[in-house]
Design a protein around this motif. Structure first.
Motif, PDB file in Angstrom:
ATOM      1  N   GLY A   1       0.829  -2.342  -7.189  1.00 33.57           N
ATOM      2  CA  GLY A   1       1.182  -3.580  -6.485  1.00 33.57           C
ATOM      3  C   GLY A   1       2.615  -3.649  -5.997  1.00 33.57           C
ATOM      4  O   GLY A   1       3.002  -4.624  -5.356  1.00 33.57           O
ATOM      5  N   SER A   2       3.425  -2.626  -6.277  1.00 33.92           N
ATOM      6  CA  SER A   2       4.824  -2.683  -5.821  1.00 33.92           C
ATOM      7  C   SER A   2       4.895  -2.386  -4.326  1.00 33.92           C
ATOM      8  O   SER A   2       4.045  -1.713  -3.758  1.00 33.92           O
ATOM      9  CB  SER A   2       5.687  -1.691  -6.595  1.00 33.92           C
ATOM     10  N   MET A   3       5.925  -2.936  -3.678  1.00 33.25           N
ATOM     11  CA  MET A   3       6.158  -2.680  -2.259  1.00 33.25           C
ATOM     12  C   MET A   3       7.045  -1.449  -2.150  1.00 33.25           C
ATOM     13  O   MET A   3       8.103  -1.390  -2.794  1.00 33.25           O
ATOM     14  CB  MET A   3       6.891  -3.867  -1.625  1.00 33.25           C
ATOM     15  N   LEU A   4       6.656  -0.486  -1.334  1.00 38.92           N
ATOM     16  CA  LEU A   4       7.403   0.769  -1.253  1.00 38.92           C
ATOM     17  C   LEU A   4       8.843   0.582  -0.785  1.00 38.92           C
ATOM     18  O   LEU A   4       9.691   1.415  -1.082  1.00 38.92           O
ATOM     19  CB  LEU A   4       6.696   1.751  -0.321  1.00 38.92           C
ATOM     20  N   ASP A   5       9.118  -0.492  -0.068  1.00 34.11           N
ATOM     21  CA  ASP A   5      10.510  -0.692   0.377  1.00 34.11           C
ATOM     22  C   ASP A   5      11.334  -1.482  -0.634  1.00 34.11           C
ATOM     23  O   ASP A   5      12.482  -1.813  -0.367  1.00 34.11           O
ATOM     24  CB  ASP A   5      10.569  -1.353   1.762  1.00 34.11           C
ATOM     25  N   GLU A   6      10.742  -1.759  -1.780  1.00 34.93           N
ATOM     26  CA  GLU A   6      11.467  -2.497  -2.828  1.00 34.93           C
ATOM     27  C   GLU A   6      11.121  -1.919  -4.194  1.00 34.93           C
ATOM     28  O   GLU A   6      10.615  -2.612  -5.071  1.00 34.93           O
ATOM     29  CB  GLU A   6      11.077  -3.978  -2.797  1.00 34.93           C
ATOM     30  N   LEU A   7      11.394  -0.631  -4.392  1.00 31.01           N
ATOM     31  CA  LEU A   7      10.966   0.030  -5.631  1.00 31.01           C
ATOM     32  C   LEU A   7      11.955  -0.096  -6.778  1.00 31.01           C
ATOM     33  O   LEU A   7      11.675   0.370  -7.889  1.00 31.01           O
ATOM     34  CB  LEU A   7      10.670   1.512  -5.356  1.00 31.01           C
ATOM     35  N   ASP A   8      13.102  -0.724  -6.533  1.00 33.31           N
ATOM     36  CA  ASP A   8      14.080  -0.872  -7.610  1.00 33.31           C
ATOM     37  C   ASP A   8      13.444  -1.626  -8.784  1.00 33.31           C
ATOM     38  O   ASP A   8      12.964  -2.744  -8.621  1.00 33.31           O
ATOM     39  CB  ASP A   8      15.298  -1.649  -7.075  1.00 33.31           C
TER      40      ASP A   8
ATOM     41  N   PHE B   1       0.827  -1.205   0.000  1.00 27.60           N
ATOM     42  CA  PHE B   1       0.000   0.000   0.000  1.00 27.60           C
ATOM     43  C   PHE B   1       0.864   1.258   0.000  1.00 27.60           C
ATOM     44  O   PHE B   1       1.950   1.262   0.566  1.00 27.60           O
ATOM     45  CB  PHE B   1      -0.957  -0.014   1.187  1.00 27.60           C
ATOM     46  N   GLY B   2       0.330   2.311  -0.599  1.00 22.13           N
ATOM     47  CA  GLY B   2       1.067   3.555  -0.698  1.00 22.13           C
ATOM     48  C   GLY B   2       1.741   3.664  -2.050  1.00 22.13           C
ATOM     49  O   GLY B   2       1.958   2.652  -2.731  1.00 22.13           O
ATOM     50  N   ASN B   3       2.024   4.889  -2.480  1.00 28.03           N
ATOM     51  CA  ASN B   3       2.718   5.097  -3.745  1.00 28.03           C
ATOM     52  C   ASN B   3       3.434   6.436  -3.714  1.00 28.03           C
ATOM     53  O   ASN B   3       3.137   7.292  -2.873  1.00 28.03           O
ATOM     54  CB  ASN B   3       1.744   4.995  -4.935  1.00 28.03           C
ATOM     55  N   VAL B   4       4.416   6.582  -4.604  1.00 28.37           N
ATOM     56  CA  VAL B   4       5.272   7.774  -4.597  1.00 28.37           C
ATOM     57  C   VAL B   4       5.493   8.253  -6.024  1.00 28.37           C
ATOM     58  O   VAL B   4       5.514   7.445  -6.952  1.00 28.37           O
ATOM     59  CB  VAL B   4       6.644   7.462  -3.956  1.00 28.37           C
ATOM     60  N   SER B   5       5.621   9.575  -6.202  1.00 28.89           N
ATOM     61  CA  SER B   5       5.937  10.088  -7.534  1.00 28.89           C
ATOM     62  C   SER B   5       6.746  11.367  -7.450  1.00 28.89           C
ATOM     63  O   SER B   5       6.814  12.009  -6.398  1.00 28.89           O
ATOM     64  CB  SER B   5       4.655  10.349  -8.336  1.00 28.89           C
ATOM     65  N   LYS B   6       7.343  11.718  -8.576  1.00 34.43           N
ATOM     66  CA  LYS B   6       8.178  12.911  -8.674  1.00 34.43           C
ATOM     67  C   LYS B   6       7.937  13.514 -10.052  1.00 34.43           C
ATOM     68  O   LYS B   6       7.950  12.793 -11.056  1.00 34.43           O
ATOM     69  CB  LYS B   6       9.647  12.480  -8.530  1.00 34.43           C
TER      70      LYS B   6
ATOM     71  N   ALA C   1       0.343 -13.283   0.154  1.00 35.54           N
ATOM     72  CA  ALA C   1       0.016 -13.685   1.530  1.00 35.54           C
ATOM     73  C   ALA C   1       0.548 -12.650   2.528  1.00 35.54           C
ATOM     74  O   ALA C   1      -0.094 -12.367   3.544  1.00 35.54           O
ATOM     75  CB  ALA C   1       0.584 -15.066   1.828  1.00 35.54           C
ATOM     76  N   PHE C   2       1.706 -12.059   2.221  1.00 35.02           N
ATOM     77  CA  PHE C   2       2.272 -11.029   3.102  1.00 35.02           C
ATOM     78  C   PHE C   2       1.373  -9.787   3.134  1.00 35.02           C
ATOM     79  O   PHE C   2       1.168  -9.184   4.188  1.00 35.02           O
ATOM     80  CB  PHE C   2       3.689 -10.645   2.649  1.00 35.02           C
ATOM     81  N   VAL C   3       0.846  -9.421   1.966  1.00 31.79           N
ATOM     82  CA  VAL C   3      -0.065  -8.271   1.914  1.00 31.79           C
ATOM     83  C   VAL C   3      -1.273  -8.529   2.819  1.00 31.79           C
ATOM     84  O   VAL C   3      -1.703  -7.651   3.577  1.00 31.79           O
ATOM     85  CB  VAL C   3      -0.515  -7.983   0.461  1.00 31.79           C
ATOM     86  N   ILE C   4      -1.802  -9.735   2.781  1.00 33.95           N
ATOM     87  CA  ILE C   4      -2.977 -10.074   3.595  1.00 33.95           C
ATOM     88  C   ILE C   4      -2.626 -10.069   5.088  1.00 33.95           C
ATOM     89  O   ILE C   4      -3.331  -9.486   5.912  1.00 33.95           O
ATOM     90  CB  ILE C   4      -3.539 -11.459   3.188  1.00 33.95           C
ATOM     91  N   LEU C   5      -1.510 -10.705   5.436  1.00 30.60           N
ATOM     92  CA  LEU C   5      -1.081 -10.754   6.844  1.00 30.60           C
ATOM     93  C   LEU C   5      -0.927  -9.333   7.392  1.00 30.60           C
ATOM     94  O   LEU C   5      -1.386  -9.017   8.501  1.00 30.60           O
ATOM     95  CB  LEU C   5       0.264 -11.491   6.938  1.00 30.60           C
ATOM     96  N   SER C   6      -0.301  -8.492   6.604  1.00 29.82           N
ATOM     97  CA  SER C   6      -0.036  -7.114   6.993  1.00 29.82           C
ATOM     98  C   SER C   6      -1.333  -6.296   7.051  1.00 29.82           C
ATOM     99  O   SER C   6      -1.544  -5.502   7.971  1.00 29.82           O
ATOM    100  CB  SER C   6       0.934  -6.533   5.957  1.00 29.82           C
TER     101      SER C   6
END
Lengths: 183, 183, 183, 183
Positions: free
Chosen positions: C38-45, C21-26, D160-165
């Motif tokens: 669907g991307s994870m904010l802590d893995e945006l590479d 959840f969450g998203n970022v832009s510039k 599954a991680f998205v759901i757990l979280s």
């Protein structure tokens, strides 16, 4: 020693102790490795000393060992513990001030692993605290010193960490439940 | 400087400050190293400047030093502090808005180390805040500016961190206790 | 792009968003870099795409951009923002469900930086949400979509992060204060 | 296997499980990779074994697989899940003890993704727990075992991680809202 360094970091990361509060030890025969006084649990490299279990033959290193070395000694003498972890986790401290003699967990995991959590008393560094904590740990794997923090024992550092962590889990769950029910 | 960078990171990791709020300094003779205005405490590399303690002889670097440099100056002049840490930890801010002039901790560790925590007032960046915080830190190792955050002093950065961290511990424990008792 | 990757990690570490959840832009000229759906904010590479600001000329990459790209477009058109961060921080969500049209902070830092925090409504991904958020951000640096999460803007990603973080700080402090006073 | 190791760490970092509680698995054909009993989720390297989905043909590795392997088996048999994550997150445990048969989220994200969260019962390691959790997961992506913890399923470990979280997010938001309204 690497084990104590590793679990020191895990304790701080998990929020079970902060800044220079808390201490850790591991029994090796009739001696123990213990963190030094004033050391930060997440930076124990070079901050662990070896002192005898028996307080009748204190080592010169006693002066730099944790000021709670007497509690560790009393626990090693009274129980089969091979590792002891002490942290100041917040919900454990809070619950120990809200309950007279013991905390009865409500989550399945804590009921199963901890049964009940004895609350003991005693001034910081006092022999009374050492005696009471050791006595409580004869029949339990963890205890909370009222208003002060948790002592957890184990056959391994790993097991003591599970107990330290479970007590905070049990106390936070119970606190949140009680607050919800009373409000 | 490495020490300030290291403790800046520890402050953010421990949740004692967030984003660009909070600042840190260390006294070296009649000068201080201090974080720059707008810098993030967890990224202080290249964000620390040296300015004089004496505000009568401000440096050209004053313009990029933390906007709260006046509070740090007042504290260094009024006390024996060699390090000052300032953070916006949440329970400290909350408790400072719930208590008039001081917070009396209930956990053993805070009673022993902090006695009571004075709450002072003053607008952000004002001379009143600087004066009040400095005055409170003559007799205490930490103070909370009402609704704003904690200033902690120490003979070392390490000691100031212990105080900053302990004040949040004391305030969170007290908040949870008071909520449980009142509900 | 490195900046978005870095701040994505900081947002998750600070607890301002979780899992995907969450998203970022510039904004870069008439285009924007934005995290993919669907991307994870802590893995945006490798999870950032470039699409036009103008929705009249959507790019084929629109289909993999965040499903909230329409909100980002509306904000870039309505304001001078050059960066937008969106997170689902818990106290912001809670406070937005407890307050009708705005949240008035009580801590000094938030009063100074945020004044008040507008709460807007709109279904996830809807044009209504895009319109309301953009409108609120004309006069404020951050807004909370009721029950959903915070949108923060800035002239830099850094500034937007300060706002995102400050809104959660303001909401947590206010929540704790209100609970203490009412109980 | 790398995926389970990675998500094990993410689960602990996000506070969704602690010490050695919680377990993770991934289906590969008629077998599953599952964490071993007593392993710490943030240190799963070397702590994952492969056992058959079908409990009629248990493997000798069954004895070191998680003691909740029976729950994972029941879920894989009853649903299209290809990954299962189990954690003991605190607000989920608390909410499961405050609500009879299900938790209805109030934040938009959880309403959209989870609809409602079924609460099921059953002793730790029991067949009743396995049956009830599997049954609940036919129509939902996650369920909470009362007083115990969350089981989340997905087509991928990521899902599954998205759901757990999300379940912890939903439960914390709901807990805070209910407390504020009742106090």
């Amino acid at each position: 020693m690497q084990e104590l360094i590793k679990y020191g970091k895990k304790i701080v990361t998990a929020g079970l102790a902060h800044s220079h509060f808390g201490n850790v030890s591991k029994r090796v025969g009739d001696q123990m490795l213990i963190s030094t006084t004033g050391s930060m649990l997440d930076e124990l490299d070079g901050q662990i000393v070896t002192v005898p279990i028996d307080s009748a033959s204190p080592d010169e290193l006693d002066v730099i060992a944790s000021t709670e070395v007497n509690v560790h000694r009393a626990i090693y003498k009274a129980t089969s513990a091979l590792a002891i972890l002490h942290g100041h986790s917040k919900y454990a401290v809070v619950e120990s001030l809200l309950h007279e003699s013991q905390i009865v967990p409500e989550d399945s995991e804590s009921i199963y692993f901890l049964h009940e959590i004895p609350v003991v008393t005693g001034g910081i560094g006092s022999e009374e605290l050492a005696r009471n904590a050791a006595s409580a740990l004869r029949d339990h794997k963890g205890t909370i010193v009222r208003g002060h923090g948790t002592f957890a024992r184990g056959a391994t550092v790993d097991e003591a960490f599970v107990i330290l962590s479970s007590i905070e889990h049990a106390c936070m769950v119970k606190y949140l439940l009680d607050t919800a029910r009373k409000s």
